[in-house]
Design a protein around this motif. Structure first.
Motif, mmCIF file in Angstrom:
data_model
loop_
_atom_site.group_PDB
_atom_site.id
_atom_site.type_symbol
_atom_site.label_atom_id
_atom_site.label_comp_id
_atom_site.label_asym_id
_atom_site.label_seq_id
_atom_site.Cartn_x
_atom_site.Cartn_y
_atom_site.Cartn_z
ATOM 1 N N TYR A 1 0.847 -1.185 0.000
ATOM 2 C CA TYR A 1 0.000 0.000 0.000
ATOM 3 C C TYR A 1 0.884 1.238 0.000
ATOM 4 C CZ TYR A 1 -2.528 3.894 2.186
ATOM 5 O OH TYR A 1 -3.034 5.134 2.473
ATOM 6 N N GLY A 2 0.502 2.221 -0.815
ATOM 7 C CA GLY A 2 1.220 3.485 -0.832
ATOM 8 C C GLY A 2 2.264 3.532 -1.935
ATOM 9 N N PRO A 3 3.216 4.459 -1.827
ATOM 10 C CA PRO A 3 4.267 4.585 -2.832
ATOM 11 C C PRO A 3 5.285 3.454 -2.709
ATOM 12 C CG PRO A 3 4.661 6.118 -1.044
ATOM 13 C CD PRO A 3 3.340 5.475 -0.759
ATOM 14 N N VAL A 4 5.740 2.980 -3.860
ATOM 15 C CA VAL A 4 6.701 1.880 -3.913
ATOM 16 C C VAL A 4 7.717 2.187 -5.005
ATOM 17 C CG1 VAL A 4 7.025 -0.619 -4.196
ATOM 18 C CG2 VAL A 4 4.849 0.261 -3.296
ATOM 19 N N THR A 5 8.978 1.863 -4.741
ATOM 20 C CA THR A 5 10.003 1.938 -5.777
ATOM 21 C C THR A 5 10.645 0.568 -5.926
ATOM 22 O OG1 THR A 5 10.436 4.271 -5.322
ATOM 23 C CG2 THR A 5 12.112 3.070 -6.553
ATOM 24 N N VAL A 6 10.520 0.007 -7.119
ATOM 25 C CA VAL A 6 11.057 -1.315 -7.421
ATOM 26 C C VAL A 6 12.346 -1.138 -8.214
ATOM 27 C CG1 VAL A 6 10.600 -3.517 -8.572
ATOM 28 C CG2 VAL A 6 8.712 -2.250 -7.484
ATOM 29 N N GLN A 7 13.354 -1.941 -7.878
ATOM 30 C CA GLN A 7 14.629 -1.907 -8.585
ATOM 31 C C GLN A 7 14.793 -3.181 -9.399
ATOM 32 O OE1 GLN A 7 16.201 0.840 -8.394
ATOM 33 N NE2 GLN A 7 15.622 1.746 -6.442
ATOM 34 N N GLY A 8 15.304 -3.025 -10.625
ATOM 35 C CA GLY A 8 15.531 -4.194 -11.452
ATOM 36 C C GLY A 8 16.568 -3.921 -12.523
ATOM 37 N N ILE A 9 16.920 -4.965 -13.250
ATOM 38 C CA ILE A 9 17.915 -4.866 -14.327
ATOM 39 C C ILE A 9 17.428 -5.673 -15.521
ATOM 40 C CG2 ILE A 9 20.291 -5.354 -15.035
ATOM 41 C CD1 ILE A 9 21.155 -5.080 -12.141
ATOM 42 N N LYS A 10 17.500 -5.074 -16.710
ATOM 43 C CA LYS A 10 17.234 -5.800 -17.949
ATOM 44 C C LYS A 10 18.562 -6.285 -18.509
ATOM 45 C CE LYS A 10 13.855 -4.814 -20.670
ATOM 46 N NZ LYS A 10 12.928 -4.213 -21.675
ATOM 47 N N GLU A 11 18.731 -7.589 -18.549
ATOM 48 C CA GLU A 11 20.007 -8.186 -18.938
ATOM 49 C C GLU A 11 20.318 -7.903 -20.405
ATOM 50 O OE1 GLU A 11 22.248 -12.209 -17.623
ATOM 51 O OE2 GLU A 11 20.253 -12.475 -18.500
ATOM 52 N N SER A 12 21.543 -7.493 -20.653
ATOM 53 C CA SER A 12 21.944 -7.111 -22.009
ATOM 54 C C SER A 12 21.872 -8.277 -22.989
ATOM 55 C CB SER A 12 23.367 -6.540 -22.008
ATOM 56 O OG SER A 12 23.446 -5.379 -21.229
ATOM 57 N N ASP A 13 22.362 -9.456 -22.593
ATOM 58 C CA ASP A 13 22.468 -10.583 -23.510
ATOM 59 C C ASP A 13 21.120 -11.223 -23.816
ATOM 60 O OD1 ASP A 13 25.180 -10.186 -23.602
ATOM 61 O OD2 ASP A 13 25.646 -11.773 -22.159
ATOM 62 N N THR A 14 20.243 -11.263 -22.843
ATOM 63 C CA THR A 14 18.994 -12.020 -22.990
ATOM 64 C C THR A 14 17.745 -11.152 -23.109
ATOM 65 O OG1 THR A 14 18.598 -12.174 -20.604
ATOM 66 C CG2 THR A 14 20.007 -13.868 -21.602
ATOM 67 N N GLY A 15 17.811 -9.896 -22.642
ATOM 68 C CA GLY A 15 16.623 -9.046 -22.609
ATOM 69 C C GLY A 15 15.682 -9.369 -21.474
ATOM 70 N N ARG A 16 16.054 -10.329 -20.629
ATOM 71 C CA ARG A 16 15.199 -10.684 -19.476
ATOM 72 C C ARG A 16 15.292 -9.602 -18.411
ATOM 73 N NH1 ARG A 16 16.496 -16.720 -17.551
ATOM 74 N NH2 ARG A 16 14.806 -16.211 -16.106
ATOM 75 N N PHE A 17 14.158 -9.336 -17.761
ATOM 76 C CA PHE A 17 14.139 -8.346 -16.690
ATOM 77 C C PHE A 17 14.143 -9.068 -15.347
ATOM 78 C CE2 PHE A 17 12.313 -5.397 -13.652
ATOM 79 C CZ PHE A 17 12.997 -4.232 -13.950
ATOM 80 N N TYR A 18 15.113 -8.710 -14.511
ATOM 81 C CA TYR A 18 15.259 -9.328 -13.194
ATOM 82 C C TYR A 18 14.882 -8.319 -12.105
ATOM 83 C CZ TYR A 18 17.971 -13.069 -15.416
ATOM 84 O OH TYR A 18 18.373 -14.117 -16.197
ATOM 85 N N PHE A 19 13.963 -8.700 -11.243
ATOM 86 C CA PHE A 19 13.660 -7.879 -10.075
ATOM 87 C C PHE A 19 14.774 -8.060 -9.042
ATOM 88 C CE2 PHE A 19 9.317 -8.409 -11.785
ATOM 89 C CZ PHE A 19 8.957 -7.067 -11.854
ATOM 90 N N ILE A 20 15.202 -6.944 -8.460
ATOM 91 C CA ILE A 20 16.308 -6.962 -7.497
ATOM 92 C C ILE A 20 15.828 -6.606 -6.091
ATOM 93 C CG2 ILE A 20 18.582 -6.044 -6.928
ATOM 94 C CD1 ILE A 20 18.597 -7.605 -9.524
ATOM 95 N N GLU A 21 15.138 -5.472 -5.979
ATOM 96 C CA GLU A 21 14.688 -4.990 -4.669
ATOM 97 C C GLU A 21 13.321 -4.343 -4.801
ATOM 98 O OE1 GLU A 21 17.458 -2.386 -2.740
ATOM 99 O OE2 GLU A 21 19.156 -3.759 -2.969
ATOM 100 N N VAL A 22 12.614 -4.286 -3.668
ATOM 101 C CA VAL A 22 11.349 -3.562 -3.576
ATOM 102 C C VAL A 22 11.428 -2.647 -2.356
ATOM 103 C CG1 VAL A 22 8.850 -3.726 -3.293
ATOM 104 C CG2 VAL A 22 10.057 -5.448 -4.650
ATOM 105 N N ASN A 23 11.368 -1.353 -2.592
ATOM 106 C CA ASN A 23 11.437 -0.367 -1.514
ATOM 107 C C ASN A 23 10.037 0.204 -1.279
ATOM 108 O OD1 ASN A 23 14.343 -0.567 -1.440
ATOM 109 N ND2 ASN A 23 14.357 0.633 -3.318
ATOM 110 N N PRO A 24 9.389 -0.140 -0.169
ATOM 111 C CA PRO A 24 7.988 0.246 0.055
ATOM 112 C C PRO A 24 7.852 1.669 0.621
ATOM 113 C CG PRO A 24 8.729 -1.190 1.809
ATOM 114 C CD PRO A 24 9.891 -1.062 0.865
#
Length: 329
Positions: free
Chosen positions: A255-278
């Protein structure tokens, strides 16, 4: 103690009153609320050195969060004194404590913008978050609590990130080769080890209302980062990242504002979730400028929603720079 009283510097608009904790450098964030007609009050360990005093009507001194009950009692005292409608916490170590004391604040007429404790405990422990992400079939890098748990072949074939299980602001993070892994592991208190993903870093600003509706998701590329906070960033459109972020926020029941951190891998284009800051992240002023009306939504107790994500301006770039403020002692 009140360091500055600027009660006459903000118009009496009849809007809500908000108390922001750890308000320090968060000038752009509190300005968003002040410009929306809110009366803004700050709380900070050192009000005299608080840049946000130029926006806040008042900045109250508080003890450190590590003071425990004395800290929360002081926040409650300020809420009663200033007739605070909304308490908006910005410091991760206080979130679980505030979640457990919401009833005390509600009895004084203050709504705390914070998720439930069970959701916070998942987000604020990076290893528990990893386990949650894997169990709910989200892409996230391989993560371990001990070097011995890593397969020898996998260990030699990758770079690694060693960082604390808890913490904020990118403090005490080491990106190391396999040969440096054990030495870095010994330098970090309560460490975890995560496979390094080479690619484009993203921050995703989102908002979830009291009814659990995901109102906005704004992916933005992190172009330049200084001391853990983004200094150059640009909003982008990414349907796949947005879709997975909505699914993640619903699963976490935030609930409320959230900032999610992630990385889109260069070789594969897959997006990986790293952290969730609530909480509000440091780069959220970009999403505000792109069209996300956080102040309006927080004040909307009825959760009046049309069922679609809020549109925002893509391709909007934020370029931060140092600026001095001059205040009298």
């Amino acid at each position: 103690m009140i360091y500055k009283d600027r009660s006459g510097s903000q118009p009496l608009s009849g809007g809500p009153t908000a108390l922001f904790t750890s308000v320090g450098r968060r000038v752009q964030l509190v300005r968003h609320f002040a410009e929306a007609g809110w009366r803004v009050i700050g709380a900070d360990l050192n009000p005299a050195d608080c840049a946000a005093q130029v926006i806040c009507s008042k900045v109250h001194a508080v003890p450190p969060c590590s003071a425990g009950q004395r800290y929360y009692d002081r926040l409650l005292e300020i809420c009663r004194l200033e007739q605070i409608d909304y308490l908006i916490p910005l410091y991760e170590p206080e979130l679980i404590g505030l979640a457990g004391r919401q009833r005390d604040f509600q009895d004084s007429g203050t709504t705390v913008i914070v998720s439930q404790a069970s959701s916070l405990e998942l987000c604020l422990n990076k290893f528990r978050l990893f386990q949650f992400l894997r169990s709910h079939e989200f892409d996230t890098p391989d993560t371990y609590l001990e070097p011995d748990k890593i397969d020898h072949t996998e260990r030699k074939g990758s770079r690694w990130v060693v960082k604390p299980v808890t913490g904020m602001g990118s403090k005490n993070i080491h990106i190391v080769s396999p040969d440096e892994l054990c030495a870095a592991y010994g330098q970090v208190k309560s460490p975890l080890i995560q496979r390094f993903v080479h690619g484009q870093e993203y921050s995703i600003d989102a908002y979830v209302d009291q009814a659990g509706n995901v109102r906005s998701v704004v992916p933005r590329k992190r172009l330049v980062v200084r001391s853990g906070e983004v200094s150059k960033s640009i909003t982008v459109e990414d349907e796949a990242v947005t879709r997975e972020t909505v699914r993640l926020l619903a699963a976490l029941q935030l609930y409320g504002p959230v900032t999610v951190q992630g990385i889109k891998e260069s070789d594969t284009g897959r997006f990986y979730f790293i952290e969730v800051n609530p909480r509000f992240g440091g780069g959220v002023p970009l999403s505000m400028r792109a069209g996300i009306p956080y102040a309006e939504w927080i004040a909307d107790r009825n959760c009046d929603w049309n069922g679609t994500l809020q549109p925002y301006q893509t391709g909007l770039k934020m370029l931060r720079y140092d600026e001095a403020l001059f205040v009298e002692d």
